[in-house]
Scaffold this motif. Structure first.
Motif, PDB file in Angstrom:
ATOM      1  N   PHE A   1       0.950  -1.030  -0.003  1.00  0.00           N
ATOM      2  CA  PHE A   1       0.122   0.067  -0.025  1.00  0.00           C
ATOM      3  C   PHE A   1       0.869   1.272  -0.040  1.00  0.00           C
ATOM      4  O   PHE A   1       2.214   1.114   0.181  1.00  0.00           O
ATOM      5  CB  PHE A   1      -0.837   0.083   1.117  1.00  0.00           C
ATOM      6  CG  PHE A   1      -0.113  -0.525   2.633  1.00  0.00           C
ATOM      7  CD1 PHE A   1       0.662   0.099   2.986  1.00  0.00           C
ATOM      8  CD2 PHE A   1      -0.664  -1.866   3.120  1.00  0.00           C
ATOM      9  CE1 PHE A   1       1.516  -0.447   4.345  1.00  0.00           C
ATOM     10  CE2 PHE A   1       0.142  -2.391   4.227  1.00  0.00           C
ATOM     11  CZ  PHE A   1       1.020  -1.692   4.780  1.00  0.00           C
ATOM     12  N   GLN A   2       0.310   2.367  -0.197  1.00  0.00           N
ATOM     13  CA  GLN A   2       0.959   3.673  -0.277  1.00  0.00           C
ATOM     14  C   GLN A   2       1.370   4.006   1.312  1.00  0.00           C
ATOM     15  O   GLN A   2       0.542   4.049   2.061  1.00  0.00           O
ATOM     16  CB  GLN A   2       0.305   4.668  -0.886  1.00  0.00           C
ATOM     17  CG  GLN A   2       1.151   5.467  -1.795  1.00  0.00           C
ATOM     18  CD  GLN A   2       0.391   6.921  -2.270  1.00  0.00           C
ATOM     19  OE1 GLN A   2      -0.670   6.848  -2.160  1.00  0.00           O
ATOM     20  NE2 GLN A   2       1.322   7.575  -2.941  1.00  0.00           N
TER      21      GLN A   2
ATOM     22  N   GLN B   1       4.232   7.789   8.009  1.00  0.00           N
ATOM     23  CA  GLN B   1       5.389   6.398   8.055  1.00  0.00           C
ATOM     24  C   GLN B   1       6.570   7.001   7.380  1.00  0.00           C
ATOM     25  O   GLN B   1       7.545   6.551   7.656  1.00  0.00           O
ATOM     26  CB  GLN B   1       4.676   5.472   7.143  1.00  0.00           C
ATOM     27  CG  GLN B   1       3.545   4.778   8.243  1.00  0.00           C
ATOM     28  CD  GLN B   1       2.754   3.927   7.476  1.00  0.00           C
ATOM     29  OE1 GLN B   1       2.303   3.924   6.128  1.00  0.00           O
ATOM     30  NE2 GLN B   1       2.185   2.657   8.052  1.00  0.00           N
TER      31      GLN B   1
ATOM     32  N   GLY C   1      -2.902   0.351  15.198  1.00  0.00           N
ATOM     33  CA  GLY C   1      -3.307   0.273  13.946  1.00  0.00           C
ATOM     34  C   GLY C   1      -2.637   1.374  12.929  1.00  0.00           C
ATOM     35  O   GLY C   1      -3.010   1.579  11.818  1.00  0.00           O
ATOM     36  N   SER C   2      -1.604   2.170  13.582  1.00  0.00           N
ATOM     37  CA  SER C   2      -1.212   3.242  12.704  1.00  0.00           C
ATOM     38  C   SER C   2      -0.002   2.754  11.865  1.00  0.00           C
ATOM     39  O   SER C   2       0.429   3.549  10.867  1.00  0.00           O
ATOM     40  CB  SER C   2      -0.281   4.351  13.417  1.00  0.00           C
ATOM     41  OG  SER C   2       0.744   3.783  14.287  1.00  0.00           O
ATOM     42  N   GLY C   3       0.329   1.423  11.765  1.00  0.00           N
ATOM     43  CA  GLY C   3       1.210   1.011  10.888  1.00  0.00           C
ATOM     44  C   GLY C   3       2.457   1.034  11.121  1.00  0.00           C
ATOM     45  O   GLY C   3       3.272   1.359  10.400  1.00  0.00           O
ATOM     46  N   LYS C   4       3.059   0.423  12.368  1.00  0.00           N
ATOM     47  CA  LYS C   4       4.321   0.613  12.840  1.00  0.00           C
ATOM     48  C   LYS C   4       5.021  -0.510  12.244  1.00  0.00           C
ATOM     49  O   LYS C   4       6.348  -0.482  11.712  1.00  0.00           O
ATOM     50  CB  LYS C   4       4.424   0.373  14.232  1.00  0.00           C
ATOM     51  CG  LYS C   4       3.813   1.793  15.025  1.00  0.00           C
ATOM     52  CD  LYS C   4       3.987   1.750  16.503  1.00  0.00           C
ATOM     53  CE  LYS C   4       3.315   0.451  17.297  1.00  0.00           C
ATOM     54  NZ  LYS C   4       1.773   0.885  17.241  1.00  0.00           N
ATOM     55  N   THR C   5       4.381  -1.756  11.936  1.00  0.00           N
ATOM     56  CA  THR C   5       4.902  -2.751  11.447  1.00  0.00           C
ATOM     57  C   THR C   5       5.920  -2.694  10.172  1.00  0.00           C
ATOM     58  O   THR C   5       7.013  -3.197  10.028  1.00  0.00           O
ATOM     59  CB  THR C   5       3.992  -4.103  11.062  1.00  0.00           C
ATOM     60  OG1 THR C   5       3.256  -4.041  12.453  1.00  0.00           O
ATOM     61  CG2 THR C   5       4.666  -5.412  10.951  1.00  0.00           C
TER      62      THR C   5
ATOM     63  N   PRO D   1      -3.688   5.139   8.585  1.00  0.00           N
ATOM     64  CA  PRO D   1      -3.859   4.710   6.979  1.00  0.00           C
ATOM     65  C   PRO D   1      -5.196   5.155   6.579  1.00  0.00           C
ATOM     66  O   PRO D   1      -6.175   5.136   7.446  1.00  0.00           O
ATOM     67  CB  PRO D   1      -3.534   3.299   7.017  1.00  0.00           C
ATOM     68  CG  PRO D   1      -2.876   2.933   8.176  1.00  0.00           C
ATOM     69  CD  PRO D   1      -3.345   3.760   9.310  1.00  0.00           C
TER      70      PRO D   1
ATOM     71  N   ARG E   1      -9.735   4.242   7.199  1.00  0.00           N
ATOM     72  CA  ARG E   1     -10.421   3.723   8.292  1.00  0.00           C
ATOM     73  C   ARG E   1     -11.532   4.517   8.768  1.00  0.00           C
ATOM     74  O   ARG E   1     -11.493   5.743   8.804  1.00  0.00           O
ATOM     75  CB  ARG E   1      -9.060   3.759   9.504  1.00  0.00           C
ATOM     76  CG  ARG E   1      -7.897   2.977   9.278  1.00  0.00           C
ATOM     77  CD  ARG E   1      -7.882   1.522   9.793  1.00  0.00           C
ATOM     78  NE  ARG E   1      -7.034   0.762   9.318  1.00  0.00           N
ATOM     79  CZ  ARG E   1      -5.886   0.837   9.829  1.00  0.00           C
ATOM     80  NH1 ARG E   1      -5.743   1.600  10.748  1.00  0.00           N
ATOM     81  NH2 ARG E   1      -4.830   0.022   9.257  1.00  0.00           N
TER      82      ARG E   1
ATOM     83  N   ASN F   1      -3.805  -8.906  14.556  1.00  0.00           N
ATOM     84  CA  ASN F   1      -4.286  -8.380  13.577  1.00  0.00           C
ATOM     85  C   ASN F   1      -5.200  -9.358  12.807  1.00  0.00           C
ATOM     86  O   ASN F   1      -4.577 -10.159  11.987  1.00  0.00           O
ATOM     87  CB  ASN F   1      -3.230  -7.803  12.469  1.00  0.00           C
ATOM     88  CG  ASN F   1      -3.503  -6.916  11.327  1.00  0.00           C
ATOM     89  OD1 ASN F   1      -4.800  -6.140  11.550  1.00  0.00           O
ATOM     90  ND2 ASN F   1      -3.067  -6.894  10.250  1.00  0.00           N
TER      91      ASN F   1
ATOM     92  N   ARG G   1      -9.681  -2.715  11.776  1.00  0.00           N
ATOM     93  CA  ARG G   1      -8.544  -2.999  10.750  1.00  0.00           C
ATOM     94  C   ARG G   1      -9.001  -2.871   9.587  1.00  0.00           C
ATOM     95  O   ARG G   1      -8.031  -3.280   8.625  1.00  0.00           O
ATOM     96  CB  ARG G   1      -7.751  -3.923  11.549  1.00  0.00           C
ATOM     97  CG  ARG G   1      -7.264  -3.840  12.863  1.00  0.00           C
ATOM     98  CD  ARG G   1      -6.406  -4.536  13.379  1.00  0.00           C
ATOM     99  NE  ARG G   1      -5.717  -3.800  14.427  1.00  0.00           N
ATOM    100  CZ  ARG G   1      -4.141  -3.807  14.366  1.00  0.00           C
ATOM    101  NH1 ARG G   1      -3.512  -4.574  13.713  1.00  0.00           N
ATOM    102  NH2 ARG G   1      -3.659  -2.936  15.396  1.00  0.00           N
TER     103      ARG G   1
HETATM  104  P1  ADP Z   1       0.546  -1.158  14.548  1.00  0.00           P
HETATM  105  O1  ADP Z   1       1.040   0.114  14.305  1.00  0.00           O
HETATM  106  O2  ADP Z   1      -0.644  -1.244  15.505  1.00  0.00           O
HETATM  107  O3  ADP Z   1       1.405  -2.283  14.744  1.00  0.00           O
HETATM  108  P2  ADP Z   1      -0.096  -2.411  11.955  1.00  0.00           P
HETATM  109  O4  ADP Z   1       1.456  -2.279  11.616  1.00  0.00           O
HETATM  110  O5  ADP Z   1      -0.162  -3.955  12.526  1.00  0.00           O
HETATM  111  O6  ADP Z   1      -0.308  -1.360  13.206  1.00  0.00           O
HETATM  112  O7  ADP Z   1      -0.919  -1.889  10.910  1.00  0.00           O
HETATM  113  C1  ADP Z   1      -2.190  -2.212  11.027  1.00  0.00           C
HETATM  114  C2  ADP Z   1      -2.980  -2.503   9.597  1.00  0.00           C
HETATM  115  O8  ADP Z   1      -2.946  -1.451   8.785  1.00  0.00           O
HETATM  116  C3  ADP Z   1      -2.190  -3.796   8.938  1.00  0.00           C
HETATM  117  O9  ADP Z   1      -3.319  -4.280   8.505  1.00  0.00           O
HETATM  118  C4  ADP Z   1      -1.353  -3.062   7.895  1.00  0.00           C
HETATM  119  O10 ADP Z   1      -1.127  -3.801   6.756  1.00  0.00           O
HETATM  120  C5  ADP Z   1      -2.306  -1.871   7.566  1.00  0.00           C
HETATM  121  N1  ADP Z   1      -1.452  -0.721   7.173  1.00  0.00           N
HETATM  122  C6  ADP Z   1      -0.429  -0.188   7.580  1.00  0.00           C
HETATM  123  N2  ADP Z   1       0.154   1.041   6.841  1.00  0.00           N
HETATM  124  C7  ADP Z   1      -0.833   1.178   5.927  1.00  0.00           C
HETATM  125  C8  ADP Z   1      -0.803   2.064   4.707  1.00  0.00           C
HETATM  126  N3  ADP Z   1      -0.024   3.015   4.869  1.00  0.00           N
HETATM  127  N4  ADP Z   1      -1.925   2.011   4.094  1.00  0.00           N
HETATM  128  C9  ADP Z   1      -2.934   0.992   4.359  1.00  0.00           C
HETATM  129  N5  ADP Z   1      -2.845   0.109   5.254  1.00  0.00           N
HETATM  130  C10 ADP Z   1      -1.623   0.014   6.041  1.00  0.00           C
END
Ligand code: ADP
Ligand code: MG
Length: 712
Positions: free
Chosen positions: A268-269, A274, A300-304, A462, A465, A569, A598
């Motif tokens: 994804f973008q 991020q 859910g902010s996309g740290k992974t 992201p 949501r 997740n 999510r």
């Molecule tokens: P957390 O910060 O809680 O660890 P995650 O990294 O698990 O969050 O990300 C939460 C969800 O959002 C995952 O399903 C991930 O694939 C999705 N995600 C992360 N970044 C983006 C993005 N830039 N655009 C869309 N979806 C995203």
């Protein structure tokens, strides 16, 4: 001058060995300096005079000028009380004594102006003041007591042994006599004049003997600023020293792995937050210093993905990377996620947890040491001595609040050996460290507690949501809630149902969980409905099996204790039901809610409670229903629980402030930090003549163990 402040408290006139002992034991006052820093908890304002017709039912302590016009004895159940009618030009009230009546009777003068002071009660339609402090107006005008009266911290023992507030006050006066009330200035002229602060001597005098509110406020401001300034100076210095002394592994390039992934395989973008954070991390990795960074981002902010891409940079520079997560479930999930992300990249990733078997372990140990393995993911099994990397370049810790500082430092020692001209050094070069947390720490607190870490924040979710709808329902409405669940399942959604887990009563929690499970199973019978159950007393393999069934969508409902709290997740799960929600803390509720919302569907969080709710529980539930913003929730949490509780005992030393308050004095903290930064950025060693005062004070303070003992 500064020397005699180190004089033991025994030498102060009026103290003596017995009192000195008590002061040491009860209030940790050893020296003159300690006594000066015994700041009053509060003040009785004796500069204000009330009229009787201004009294309110809830007025605290007041001071009134008037005359006693009559005295009478009133019989009561046991003994009698002495009642005086007290009058000013606006009305009358009563003064009451239950003890010492004879003495009062004999010494009181009728129809003479008195100043009375005390707490007023509203009783039988009149105001009364029991056992007032009183003195003739004439005397009062001569005395110093017509000012703000400080009330000092005390203990039961102190007051039992006769060290009353009055005595402390006397001792304090003596101290000022002996030192002539002159104290060495501890802030530089430039700050004093820019912020229009009062001098040290003036501030210290006015904190103990203020004449009015304004003087007091100025003294407090100055002393709070000073306290926070030196703490910030300390933290920033530590960070600077860290950066100049601790060499990092130089990641000079962004290479194939990163670029291929970025160009061709990003799922994804990235959000702009991020991207910004990745840039901050890249800068750290490319500099010569070791990275020590905290990444905050709401659930859910996309740290992974940020973690994953940072690892690719490490790999591109010929290093290995690892990720440590607090639970087995989470490690498994990260492992699967990373595998998927790296599908088209030629890298090897393995999982190590408590349930890895011997042959898996052997294989992992071997491939780690010979460098075949690029990325290792796992629980704190990663910290075992047997786990040796060939060249660990980046260590990431997920959900930092679950791990202690100790674990962070254990990872430090897993870096590659240092090489000097004479061959390998004994110590290791620490890997770069990134700690991630979804428990947002309010900025003020982060600045004070994690001053030694750099901080990045993902402050954007992201796109696409939908905000989670959160509602509060009483247990009595369970049927309605079940009906709602049924509708959601019919739409193809999945449901979490979480029960509290409190260590002390594991058995009871287990029973709650099982009772809950049975009632859900009755209402959602197979084969139409499938239910997973996960709790702490299950074997890891069984837990994982149940979890996987839910993740794959084979089960509709997941009944669980808080083991699922962090990181799990499952985008298709859209309803989170929290049972006995009143038993959870705010940050835990927020974490749990973060398991839903999510996917693209509207998600819901239902907080179930009984009708009996404490005020704090009500506030927590109300906050959850009002907002989804983790930082806002963290602020409320901080207000409800206080900083010590939030950070755990580990860091509580930092919060042991003498006069400032991290919650109330945020603005002063900001300003103190600003000045500390400004001064250090132009003069990092504090050698410039205009910073002599700072250097001197700083060195004095550093000797002072009890103030600085949190420096690990
Ligand atoms: P957390 O910060 O809680 O660890 P995650 O990294 O698990 O969050 O990300 C939460 C969800 O959002 C995952 O399903 C991930 O694939 C999705 N995600 C992360 N970044 C983006 C993005 N830039 N655009 C869309 N979806 C995203
Ligand atoms: Mg996560």
């Amino acid at each position: 001058m500064s020397n005699n402040l180190q004089t033991p408290i025994d030498y102060l006139k009026g103290v003596g060995p017995n009192r000195a002992d008590l002061l040491r034991k009860e209030l940790s006052i050893h020296t003159y300096q300690d006594l000066i820093n015994l700041f009053p908890n509060r003040y009785l304002d004796r500069t204000q005079y009330y009229k009787i017709n201004q009294l309110q039912r809830n007025t605290a302590e007041v001071q009134i000028i008037g005359e006693i016009i009559s005295l009478k004895e009133v019989a009561q159940k046991r003994g009698k009380r002495l009642v005086a009618t007290f009058k000013d030009d606006t009305g009358t009230m009563e003064l009451v004594w239950f003890r010492g009546q004879k003495w009062i009777r004999e010494s009181i003068k009728l129809k003479k102006p008195y100043v009375v002071f005390g707490k007023v009660n509203w009783f039988n339609g009149v105001f009364s003041m029991p056992h007032p402090d009183m003195e003739l107006l004439e005397e009062h005008q001569k005395n110093l007591s017509s000012a703000m009266q400080p009330i000092y911290p005390s203990t039961e023992k102190l007051s039992n042994k006769g060290i009353s507030n009055r005595v402390v006050n006397k001792i304090m006066q003596q101290l000022f006599l002996e030192t002539k009330g002159r104290f060495v200035e501890s802030l530089p002229e430039s700050i004093l004049s820019e912020l229009k602060l009062t001098s040290k001597s003036e501030a210290v005098f006015n904190i103990h003997f203020p004449k009015n509110q304004e003087q007091l406020a100025r003294a407090q401001f100055r002393l709070k600023f000073e306290e926070l300034f030196y703490i910030q100076l300390q933290l920033i210095l530590k960070n600077l020293i860290h950066k100049s002394k601790i060499k990092g592994l130089p990641f000079t390039q962004v290479g194939t792995h990163f670029n291929t992934f970025y160009k061709n395989h990003l799922p994804f973008q990235l959000t702009s937050a991020q991207k910004r954070v990745l840039k901050e991390i890249r800068q750290d990795l490319g500099s010569n210093a070791q990275m020590n960074r905290l990444l905050q981002g709401d659930v859910g902010s996309g740290k992974t993905i940020v973690a994953f891409m940072s690892m690719l940079i490490a790999l591109d520079n010929g290093f290995q990377a690892c990720l440590m997560a607090p639970t087995e479930i989470l490690s498994v999930q990260h492992h699967n996620g990373f595998k998927e992300l790296s599908n088209n990249l030629n890298i090897s990733i393995k999982l190590l947890t408590g349930s890895s078997n011997t042959s898996e372990r052997k294989e992992i140990h071997k491939s780690l040491e010979n460098g075949e393995l690029d990325i290792l993911i796992g629980t704190h099994a990663l910290l075992e001595d047997k786990v040796k990397f060939q060249n660990l370049g980046l260590a990431i810790i997920d959900e930092q609040h679950r791990f202690g500082v100790e674990q962070r430092s254990k990872l430090w020692r897993k870096g590659p050996p240092k090489f000097s001209q004479n061959g390998p050094d004994s110590g290791a070069t620490p890997p770069h460290i990134l700690v991630m947390t979804a428990t947002p720490i309010p900025r003020t607190l982060a600045m004070s507690v994690y001053g030694d870490l750099d901080i990045s924040v993902i402050d954007e979710l992201p796109p696409g949501r939908q905000a989670i709808k959160t509602v509060h329902r009483y247990d009595t409405n369970r049927l309605k809630v079940f009906r709602f669940i049924r509708d959601e399942i019919d739409k193809g959604r999945q449901i979490y149902m979480v029960y509290p887990l409190i260590q002390e009563s594991e058995k009871m929690d287990y029973k709650d969980l099982m009772d809950g499970y049975e009632s859900v199973a009755r209402d959602f019978p197979p084969p139409k409905y499938q239910i997973s159950i996960v709790h702490g007393q299950m074997k890891p393999a069984d837990k994982d099996y149940e979890m996987q069934r839910f993740i794959k969508g084979e089960t509709n409902i997941m009944v669980a204790t808080t083991v699922i709290e962090v990181g799990v997740n499952v985008p298709n799960a859209s309803v989170m039901i929290i049972e006995s929600a009143e038993r959870f803390g705010l940050s835990q509720l927020h974490q749990l809610r973060g398991r839903v919302g999510r996917g693209a569907e509207q998600s819901y969080c239902i907080l179930m409670t009984s009708h009996k709710l404490s005020n704090d529980s009500k506030k927590r539930i109300e906050t959850m229903c009002r907002t989804n913003d983790g930082f806002e929730i963290a602020e409320v949490d901080l207000n409800l629980r206080g900083p010590g509780d939030i950070m755990g005992t580990q860091q509580s030393g930092v919060l042991n402030l003498k006069i400032a308050d991290l919650l109330k004095d945020k603005d002063i903290l900001q300003s103190a930090r600003y000045y500390a930064k400004k001064i250090l950025s132009s003069d990092p060693t504090l050698k410039a003549p205009e910073n002599k005062t700072i250097l001197h004070t700083y060195q004095q303070l550093s000797k002072y163990k009890n103030i600085w003992n949190y420096i690990s």
